[in-house]
Motif scaffolding. Structure first.
Motif, PDB file in Angstrom:
ATOM      1  N   ARG A  63       0.802  -1.222   0.000  1.00 22.06           N
ATOM      2  CA  ARG A  63       0.000   0.000   0.000  1.00 22.06           C
ATOM      3  C   ARG A  63       0.836   1.274   0.000  1.00 22.06           C
ATOM      4  O   ARG A  63       0.554   2.202  -0.758  1.00 22.06           O
ATOM      5  N   THR A  64       1.812   1.340   0.880  1.00 20.71           N
ATOM      6  CA  THR A  64       2.515   2.617   1.040  1.00 20.71           C
ATOM      7  C   THR A  64       3.227   3.005  -0.257  1.00 20.71           C
ATOM      8  O   THR A  64       3.053   4.117  -0.765  1.00 20.71           O
ATOM      9  N   ARG A 113      11.505   3.762   3.104  1.00 24.78           N
ATOM     10  CA  ARG A 113      11.121   2.784   4.134  1.00 24.78           C
ATOM     11  C   ARG A 113      12.345   1.930   4.411  1.00 24.78           C
ATOM     12  O   ARG A 113      13.030   1.484   3.482  1.00 24.78           O
ATOM     13  N   HIS A 141       5.578   5.788  11.307  1.00 25.33           N
ATOM     14  CA  HIS A 141       4.924   5.604  10.007  1.00 25.33           C
ATOM     15  C   HIS A 141       3.911   6.743   9.876  1.00 25.33           C
ATOM     16  O   HIS A 141       2.701   6.531   9.915  1.00 25.33           O
ATOM     17  N   GLN A 144       0.815   6.794   7.520  1.00 25.89           N
ATOM     18  CA  GLN A 144      -0.249   5.868   7.913  1.00 25.89           C
ATOM     19  C   GLN A 144      -1.132   6.514   8.983  1.00 25.89           C
ATOM     20  O   GLN A 144      -2.356   6.437   8.914  1.00 25.89           O
ATOM     21  N   ARG A 174       4.857  -0.124  14.186  1.00 33.53           N
ATOM     22  CA  ARG A 174       5.052   1.323  13.987  1.00 33.53           C
ATOM     23  C   ARG A 174       3.750   2.012  13.591  1.00 33.53           C
ATOM     24  O   ARG A 174       3.564   3.200  13.868  1.00 33.53           O
ATOM     25  N   ALA A 175       2.826   1.277  12.931  1.00 35.25           N
ATOM     26  CA  ALA A 175       1.540   1.897  12.565  1.00 35.25           C
ATOM     27  C   ALA A 175       0.757   2.205  13.836  1.00 35.25           C
ATOM     28  O   ALA A 175       0.229   3.317  14.001  1.00 35.25           O
ATOM     29  N   ARG A 236      -1.740  -6.347  13.292  1.00 35.77           N
ATOM     30  CA  ARG A 236      -1.199  -7.712  13.291  1.00 35.77           C
ATOM     31  C   ARG A 236       0.014  -7.786  14.219  1.00 35.77           C
ATOM     32  O   ARG A 236       0.642  -6.762  14.515  1.00 35.77           O
ATOM     33  N   GLN A 238       3.740  -8.272  14.744  1.00 33.94           N
ATOM     34  CA  GLN A 238       4.855  -7.994  13.827  1.00 33.94           C
ATOM     35  C   GLN A 238       5.906  -9.088  13.970  1.00 33.94           C
ATOM     36  O   GLN A 238       7.003  -8.861  14.488  1.00 33.94           O
ATOM     37  N   PRO A 274      -4.332  -1.051   9.582  1.00 33.90           N
ATOM     38  CA  PRO A 274      -3.429  -0.491   8.572  1.00 33.90           C
ATOM     39  C   PRO A 274      -3.195  -1.472   7.412  1.00 33.90           C
ATOM     40  O   PRO A 274      -2.742  -1.065   6.344  1.00 33.90           O
ATOM     41  N   LEU A 275      -3.493  -2.761   7.663  1.00 28.93           N
ATOM     42  CA  LEU A 275      -3.239  -3.836   6.708  1.00 28.93           C
ATOM     43  C   LEU A 275      -1.725  -3.952   6.450  1.00 28.93           C
ATOM     44  O   LEU A 275      -1.036  -2.947   6.536  1.00 28.93           O
ATOM     45  N   PRO A 276      -1.190  -5.088   6.160  1.00 30.58           N
ATOM     46  CA  PRO A 276      -1.871  -6.348   5.896  1.00 30.58           C
ATOM     47  C   PRO A 276      -2.417  -7.015   7.173  1.00 30.58           C
ATOM     48  O   PRO A 276      -1.819  -6.881   8.236  1.00 30.58           O
TER      49      PRO A 276
HETATM   50  C1  NCD Z   1       2.113  -1.284   8.093  1.00 27.56           C
HETATM   51  C2  NCD Z   1       3.619  -1.133   8.131  1.00 27.56           C
HETATM   52  O1  NCD Z   1       4.305  -1.394   7.141  1.00 27.56           O
HETATM   53  O2  NCD Z   1       4.071  -0.701   9.156  1.00 27.56           O
HETATM   54  N1  NCD Z   1       1.633  -1.468   6.792  1.00 27.56           N
HETATM   55  C3  NCD Z   1       1.253  -0.355   6.094  1.00 27.56           C
HETATM   56  O3  NCD Z   1       2.057   0.462   5.720  1.00 27.56           O
HETATM   57  N2  NCD Z   1      -0.063  -0.173   5.886  1.00 27.56           N
HETATM   58  C4  NCD Z   1       1.555  -2.235   9.043  1.00 27.56           C
HETATM   59  C5  NCD Z   1       2.124  -3.623   9.127  1.00 27.56           C
HETATM   60  O4  NCD Z   1       3.012  -4.011   8.388  1.00 27.56           O
HETATM   61  O5  NCD Z   1       1.633  -4.349   9.991  1.00 27.56           O
END
Ligand code: NCD
Length: 314
Positions: A63-64, A113, A141, A144, A174-175, A236, A238, A274-276
């Protein structure tokens, strides 16, 4: 006021959500509303014609990265993308500073990133052009968090006065961390930090909540608070950030939101993620009126359009 705030964002690095003041965030959201309307009406915008963005993603992303690239294209701009390690000069041992210097000389803005905390701040020190943090390790992040707060604002019209729960990996995510810090720019009525003890929020974040006068409570499970919530932010575990796989095994599968677990929830409860997602948010929630997470992901484009426009042009 608007003019002053937007001029202030111009040329700035965005490393943490706390790099922005509430007024600047609100200005960004107004701009995102305009972008969203243009997207919905199919209007072509050329606000960043002639501008180039570099994306440098040293960690996986769907997504990002893609929404930053889509945002740039939707504004008439262009992007260049650092290839994965094996296909770029990093495979020959090039260091981060030199890579950033090169991107800085080819592009007007860099989105980075990296798995290491502080990498984005370091890149910002090396680069002359603005650097936007697309996620650094377990830390920040910011874009996000912008999307998260914007989604709440679109769903419920405000952030102040709401009861918000953040469920999941508050330690390594981090989200979640950035969202919680972002809430300190507002006045939520109550913040529930819901996690198994091993994944609880870091001391430094709790201190920030205290410093900024946000009422919070740490709780171990969702059922005790679900009926009070206006917003539930699910994350989720991590897995990739655990220092020891044994520690991951101890918490794996320790929480899961299902249609059943939302039985006592408010009618207007907004669920964000924030997904995934992996297994912490059951598919049967997707069909409920609470599911805002796919819309949240879609807002990534107008929010990043607004941010790129404000950072590059004011
Ligand atoms: C998040 C991330 O990369 O921190 N994903 C995102 O950018 N939407 C969340 C995650 O990976 O759990």
């Amino acid at each position: 006021m608007d003019q002053r705030v937007s001029t202030v964002l111009r040329g700035r690095d965005v490393i943490s959500i706390l790099d922005l003041k509430r007024g600047e965030l609100e200005r960004l959201f107004e701009e995102a509303d305009l972008m969203l309307r243009a997207l919905e009406e199919g209007r072509r915008l050329r606000l960043l014609e002639g501008y180039v963005m570099a994306t440098a993603f040293f960690e996986p992303s769907t997504r990002t990265k893609l929404s930053f690239q889509a945002a740039m294209l939707r504004l008439g701009g262009a992007y260049i993308d650092l290839p994965p390690e094996h296909a770029s000069s990093r495979a020959k041992g090039e260091n981060l500073a030199d890579t950033i210097r090169m991107l800085d000389s080819y592009a007007d803005v860099i989105v980075i990133r990296h798995r290491l905390e502080g990498a984005a701040r370091f890149a910002a020190e090396v680069a002359e052009h603005p650097v936007i943090n697309g996620g650094d390790g377990t830390r920040d992040h910011p874009t996000q968090a912008m999307i998260d707060l914007y989604t709440i604002r679109r769903a419920l019209g405000r952030v102040d006065g709401l009861v918000v729960g953040v469920l999941g990996d508050l330690r390594y995510g981090r989200a979640a961390r950035s969202f919680i810090l972002g809430l300190t720019l507002y006045r939520p009525k109550m913040l529930y930090l819901i996690s198994p003890p091993q994944l609880s929020c870091r001391r430094e974040v709790l201190e920030k909540l205290e410093e900024r006068g946000v009422d919070y409570e740490e709780v171990a499970s969702l059922d005790k608070v679900v009926s009070e919530l206006d917003v539930l932010y699910v994350t989720r575990i991590q897995r990739e950030r655990f220092p020891d796989p044994v520690e991951y095994e101890k918490v794996r599968g320790s929480y899961r939101v299902t249609g059943e677990s939302l039985k006592g929830a408010k009618e207007n409860l907004v669920i964000l993620h924030p997904l995934p997602r992996v297994d912490e948010l059951a598919f049967d929630v997707d069909a409920t009126r609470h599911a805002w997470y796919f819309r949240q992901a879609r807002f990534g484009v107008p929010i990043r359009m607004a941010l790129l426009k404000l950072v590059l042009r004011g």
